[in-house]
Write an enzyme that holds these catalytic residues in place. Sequence first.
Site, PDB file in Angstrom:
ATOM      1  N   ALA A  23      -1.014  -2.214   2.134  1.00 21.01           N
ATOM      2  CA  ALA A  23      -0.975  -1.033   3.025  1.00 21.01           C
ATOM      3  C   ALA A  23       0.426  -0.425   3.182  1.00 21.01           C
ATOM      4  CB  ALA A  23      -1.575  -1.313   4.401  1.00 21.01           C
ATOM      5  N   ASP A  61      -0.003   3.012   1.979  1.00 18.08           N
ATOM      6  CA  ASP A  61      -0.815   3.776   2.949  1.00 18.08           C
ATOM      7  C   ASP A  61       0.029   4.181   4.156  1.00 18.08           C
ATOM      8  OD1 ASP A  61      -2.986   3.341   1.288  1.00 18.08           O
ATOM      9  OD2 ASP A  61      -3.531   1.483   2.302  1.00 18.08           O
TER      10      ASP A  61
HETATM   11  O1  RIB Z   1      -3.978   0.002   0.067  1.00 19.45           O
HETATM   12  C1  RIB Z   1      -4.489  -1.203   0.565  1.00 19.45           C
HETATM   13  C2  RIB Z   1      -5.977  -1.146   0.659  1.00 19.45           C
HETATM   14  O2  RIB Z   1      -6.500  -1.027  -0.653  1.00 19.45           O
HETATM   15  C3  RIB Z   1      -6.627  -2.367   1.243  1.00 19.45           C
HETATM   16  O3  RIB Z   1      -6.727  -2.325   2.640  1.00 19.45           O
HETATM   17  C4  RIB Z   1      -7.958  -2.435   0.506  1.00 19.45           C
HETATM   18  O4  RIB Z   1      -9.058  -2.222   1.326  1.00 19.45           O
HETATM   19  C5  RIB Z   1      -7.873  -1.397  -0.603  1.00 19.45           C
HETATM   20  O5  RIB Z   1      -8.556  -0.260  -0.310  1.00 19.45           O
END
Ligand code: RIB
Length: 307
Positions: free
Chosen positions: A251, A254
């Site tokens: 993450a 993200d």
């Molecule tokens: O970027 C990390 C995410 O990639 C994880 O949380 C997993 O679910 C995948 O989607």
Amino acid sequence: MSEKKIVVVGSSNTDMVVKSDRLPVPGETILGGAFRMNPGGKGANQAVAVSRLGGLATFISKTGNDLFGKQSIEMFKEENINTDYIFSDPKLPSGVALIMVDSNGENCIVVASGANSSLCKNDIDKARKLIETADILLMQLEIPMDTVEYAAKMAYEKGVKVILNPAPAAFLSNELMKCLHTIVPNNNEAEMLSGIKVTNWESARQAADIISSKGVDNVVITLGSKGAFIKEGNSYHEIPTDKIVAVDTTAAGDTFCGAFCVGISEGLPIIDAVKMANKAAGITVTREGAQSSIPYRNEIKKSSIIK
Ligand code: RIB
């Protein structure tokens, strides 16, 4: 700090995680540490990052009609994320990701998409008004490509800034590229998009040139512990990160994308939005798990550019 409307379209998963000293090679069985089950999914992680870092987040997604799906929606509500456009698939299960993390914090992920794979144009149509009046639309590629393309065009035509994290790596049409304000690949995704192996600033610059030639003005390539490379129009910038000991990189990308969108929505120049994103992602890698590791705004405030 004023809250801007950031719409995230993407996946929601439940992550099944095992830590081990190293990642296994094909055909090998190794013994790992404790098993953990965490909320994850690139879309959901990015929506959580947006909300914790100060954006007004709406998450458009699809879960199964099962316990994992229901738990995720409850957690999004607790995170102050608008869940009005989380759809439910009557047949497919909620998404699940199998994750292995080694002692350097590097990971390896396989996703069983389940209901994420049925998020469709019709669902996007139901959220048309929301998308067309957003400040930013943020997407990744754990949902069908034609859904991503459809939402991108809808937003772009109304002047909404569309930001794409092309993860997992996939071929992207020039039509989609032209709708993007910024594309944010990591080094592997940049290699897939450009054909250039990205290992340092110079190769990142070559890759960014090729990617931007497909029609997107701003390219931000994340390079893990090195930092991020920016191509903004015709200017290039190298933004290193602080030295950090990584515990779990899940993450981090993200968090970077969510923080970057919050920065851009607040009117920060791209360089400063990337600095804010580097700082947020740097905190994420020091903690375990996906959503559990994403920082709050007050944790990144120490930096002079972030109010
Ligand atoms: O970027 C990390 C995410 O990639 C994880 O949380 C997993 O679910 C995948 O989607």
